[in-house]
Design a protein around this motif. Sequence first.
Motif, short mmCIF file in Angstrom:
data_model
loop_
_atom_site.label_atom_id
_atom_site.label_comp_id
_atom_site.label_asym_id
_atom_site.label_seq_id
_atom_site.Cartn_x
_atom_site.Cartn_y
_atom_site.Cartn_z
N ARG A 67 0.82 -1.21 0.00
CA ARG A 67 0.00 0.00 0.00
C ARG A 67 0.86 1.26 0.00
O ARG A 67 0.45 2.30 -0.54
N GLU A 68 2.03 1.18 0.60
CA GLU A 68 2.94 2.33 0.61
C GLU A 68 3.38 2.70 -0.80
O GLU A 68 3.68 3.85 -1.10
N PHE A 69 3.40 1.69 -1.69
CA PHE A 69 3.81 1.91 -3.08
C PHE A 69 2.60 2.03 -4.01
O PHE A 69 2.76 2.02 -5.23
N GLU A 70 1.40 2.10 -3.41
CA GLU A 70 0.15 2.24 -4.15
C GLU A 70 -0.04 1.11 -5.16
O GLU A 70 -0.49 1.30 -6.29
N VAL A 71 0.30 -0.10 -4.72
CA VAL A 71 0.13 -1.30 -5.55
C VAL A 71 -0.88 -2.22 -4.86
O VAL A 71 -0.74 -2.53 -3.67
N ALA A 72 -1.91 -2.62 -5.60
CA ALA A 72 -2.94 -3.50 -5.03
C ALA A 72 -2.43 -4.94 -4.96
O ALA A 72 -1.65 -5.38 -5.81
N THR A 73 -2.88 -5.67 -3.95
CA THR A 73 -2.53 -7.09 -3.80
C THR A 73 -3.82 -7.89 -3.76
O THR A 73 -4.10 -8.60 -2.80
N ARG A 74 -4.60 -7.80 -4.83
CA ARG A 74 -5.94 -8.39 -4.85
C ARG A 74 -5.90 -9.91 -4.69
O ARG A 74 -6.71 -10.50 -3.99
N PHE A 75 -4.97 -10.54 -5.37
CA PHE A 75 -4.89 -12.00 -5.33
C PHE A 75 -4.56 -12.48 -3.92
O PHE A 75 -5.17 -13.42 -3.41
N ILE A 76 -3.60 -11.82 -3.28
CA ILE A 76 -3.18 -12.20 -1.93
C ILE A 76 -4.31 -11.95 -0.94
O ILE A 76 -4.59 -12.78 -0.07
#
Length: 445
Positions: free
Chosen positions: A290-299
């Motif tokens: 989240r700090e890098f504004e990247v979603a981790t939808r699968f995880i």
Amino acid sequence: MTEPSAFDRLRAALAEKTATAGIIGLGYVGLPLAAAAGRGGFRTLGFDIDPAKTVELNAGRSYIEAVSAHELKGLVEAGRFEATADFARLSDCDVVVICVPTPLDRHREPDLSYIEATGRDIAAALRPGQLVVLESTTYPGTTREVLKPILEATGLVGGRDFFLGFSPEREDPGNSRFETVTIPKVVAGDGPEASALVQAFYGAVVKEVVPVSSPDVAEAVKITENVFRAVNIALVNELKVIYEAMGIDVWEVIEAAKTKPFGFMPFYPGPGLGGHCIPIDPFYLSWRSREFEVATRFIELAGEINTAMPARVVEVLARALDQRHQKALSAARVLVLGLAYKKNVRDVRESPSFKLMHLLEDRGAKVDFHDPHVDQVPPTREHAEFTGRVSAPLTTDTLKTYDAVLIATDHDAVDYTLVAEAALVVDTRNAMAARGLAGANVVKA
């Protein structure tokens, strides 16, 4: 003549086995590592905040299956291992390895308080020429961004005065095929000299060292290993639900699928995730992403599926009681079989059995547990209300007092022929069918 640098002195001490290793945290990771360091020829100090533990260990009494009392006593008597609660003695150590917990807080965010507190303990005794290695599983960047500043607040500089590295633990309690010494060790240092020292230390302790380019990469390796397992367990948990609706046994499917010699690796469904890594590590990566504004939808989806499994198991149990015995769960007595998070160990960290017991008692059921490896519930961070509960005996007479047995952990030391006498068996591990005991009173969940 030029005086040897801090790096040269430590490298020589490691090569000559005159260095002293300090291991902080003497649990399932730290104690086996301390024993391995002692066997590797290093004088080893084990640090723990619990003085009672240090007394037991110095008397040669081990509480970890991976380190036998015979081996521990031999190391103590040979002067290769000593346990202490005196953290001032960290200054005696040339190598300091951190093996402390990295749990989640109540908001399911990383709790690095143990690493931070340990870092401050090390800083209080830090001297030039020491190597500090973090082994606790954490998100990429922790070694550089959290631990290093704490140590450098002393005025000593990493890479010049002291050296910093990361090497993820890879312990698998109960796995008799692998031990600390035989599991390849991923290592990384913060800079080339730290990297050389980390490789030198672990190279003397384990059979194979796998160097990577930075602590961030090494941290990501460990997270990746456990995310891989969490996602695949979530997949088979979801397949179990789908195939159950179709009248297909997912266990039979997996057994047949794993005969394929390529392109498939078997994972198995269960009542939820347990242990010190898989239920926790994916959330560390999601938080960091989240700090890098990247979603981790699968995880995150995998986490939702796995987290929902205990509630589903309880629903299967409630339905089976109602349909087969016209008994409400609120009026039932249930024996949870297995408190440890995996078979054939006594490790209860993050065990889904605790969640199952919570859910059952919240529904009004009377709940006991039986575990051949856990005589009494030890103190835990999140389940204090269960502390001190004693394992119920498993006999023909006691089974008659329960409306259902819920198999949460498939220990080999359990008499499943006896379990088959229960009025109802809800099996989350395929333990009964695997032993040819899948009678009409057995329901898979």
